[in-house]
Design an enzyme around this catalytic site. Structure first.
Site, short mmCIF file in Angstrom:
data_model
loop_
_atom_site.label_atom_id
_atom_site.label_comp_id
_atom_site.label_asym_id
_atom_site.label_seq_id
_atom_site.Cartn_x
_atom_site.Cartn_y
_atom_site.Cartn_z
N LYS A 12 5.28 7.21 -8.30
CA LYS A 12 5.76 7.10 -6.99
C LYS A 12 7.12 7.73 -6.53
CE LYS A 12 2.67 2.97 -6.63
NZ LYS A 12 2.44 1.71 -7.16
N GLN A 64 5.52 -3.71 -7.88
CA GLN A 64 4.47 -3.21 -8.56
C GLN A 64 3.54 -4.47 -9.09
OE1 GLN A 64 3.26 -0.01 -8.71
NE2 GLN A 64 1.61 -0.54 -10.22
N ASP A 79 2.12 -1.53 1.03
CA ASP A 79 0.79 -1.81 0.47
C ASP A 79 -0.25 -2.49 1.20
OD1 ASP A 79 0.71 -1.37 -2.51
OD2 ASP A 79 2.18 -2.93 -2.95
N1 GUN Z 1 -0.79 -2.15 -9.25
C1 GUN Z 1 -1.92 -1.39 -9.37
N2 GUN Z 1 -2.18 -0.74 -8.11
C2 GUN Z 1 -1.18 -1.26 -6.98
C3 GUN Z 1 -1.00 -1.10 -5.91
O1 GUN Z 1 -1.65 -0.41 -5.09
N3 GUN Z 1 0.21 -1.55 -5.35
C4 GUN Z 1 0.93 -2.45 -6.18
N4 GUN Z 1 2.19 -2.94 -5.63
N5 GUN Z 1 0.82 -2.93 -7.16
C5 GUN Z 1 -0.47 -2.08 -7.73
#
Ligand code: GUN
Length: 283
Positions: A53, A97, A120
């Site tokens: 990211k 996350q 998200d």
């Molecule tokens: N963990 C796995 N996929 C995601 C996601 O799309 N967003 C977040 N915040 N955590 C994750």
């Protein structure tokens, strides 16, 4: 023989557009779209996602901050950080996350994020907006899947669309997005009685169940578009999807590989949401 949907190529093209948009945004406004990512603990898969990211932000020219907090971080500390980022004008997107260590309440953290920075699209306010089709942010993985389907040129309207999996992150929002494009949508899950009978009806099949090579060629319709959201690590360390590529590829019209299909799209859509948020914050 199916055409392979090249997720890396689609992602690269969206990112090139975002990079140009970001430069224009910076020229017009004197600051860059900003994303803050919070990771708590040492989960190796999460560490990789967070690094990617950060790299994605650098690639398109966004401002980014990453907060790496120890596994024993208290709820109070985490919520205080979210509150600080909610008020920070440099930050337009906040992502915590998941999964979080067990002592932390994920729902509480999601609720604490300002919905206008919830890139998200996990906050109930944003989930509700997706339900009524009036949204700022689309959830990243389902939005990436929609871009990949769009890249095939196949029109979703009136098609039998089958989603396998009913998670809040993928299955449920995926079904909503297909419905908004006028698909006839069925959601299957672990209690579905005759899964193969349903999957064989699908013109468009989206698979997000987390079981390696689960969907085999005999379970799909001739000419189906098959999108594999799965990411499973096999005993030999290789990455594989939820779809048995070898048996499905000869029968499908389009199919995504793993890796190189849905995966590269997810972070790209997160960047897209951050751009959208930065523009919304100008208003
Ligand atoms: N963990 C796995 N996929 C995601 C996601 O799309 N967003 C977040 N915040 N955590 C994750």
């Amino acid at each position: 023989m199916a055409k392979i949907i090249d997720g890396r190529a689609v992602a690269a093209s969206v990112r090139a557009g975002l990079k140009a948009e970001c430069e224009q945004f910076y020229a017009d406004n004197g600051f860059r779209p900003g994303l803050a990512v919070i990771i708590v603990g040492e989960d190796p898969a999460s560490q990789v996602y967070v690094r990617n990211k950060e790299k994605g932000c650098n690639e398109v020219g966004f401002y980014s901050e990453v907060y790496r907090l120890p596994a024993d971080t208290t709820e109070e500390t985490l919520l205080a950080l979210v509150d600080k980022l909610n008020k920070d004008d440099k930050i337009h997107g906040i992502l915590c996350q998941l999964p979080l260590p067990k002592h932390l309440d994920e729902t509480k953290v999601i609720l604490a994020i300002d919905p206008s920075k919830d890139v998200d699209a996990f906050h109930p306010e944003n989930v509700g907006k997706i339900m009524i089709g009036n949204y700022s942010f689309l959830p990243c993985t389902p939005a990436g899947v929609m871009k990949l389907i769009e890249s095939t040129g196949v029109d979703i309207s009136g098609k039998e669309c089958v989603v396998i999996g009913r998670s809040n992150i993928v299955g449920k929002p995926q079904a909503m997005l297909l419905l908004q494009k006028n698909g006839t949508v069925t959601i299957c899950h672990s209690r579905t009685k005759d899964l193969a009978e349903v999957t064989r009806r699908a013109d468009i099949l989206v698979v997000a169940i987390g079981k390696a090579d689960f969907i085999t060629g005999d379970m799909i319709k001739e000419g189906a578009v098959v999108i594999d959201v799965g990411m499973n690590r096999k005993d030999d360390g290789k990455l594989t999807g939820d779809v048995d590529f070898a048996s499905c590829e000869p029968k499908a019209s389009f199919i995504t590989p793993v890796p190189g299909g849905v995966g590269p799209m997810t972070i790209t859509m997160l960047l897209q949401n951050t751009m959208t948020s930065a523009k919304n914050h100008l208003k």
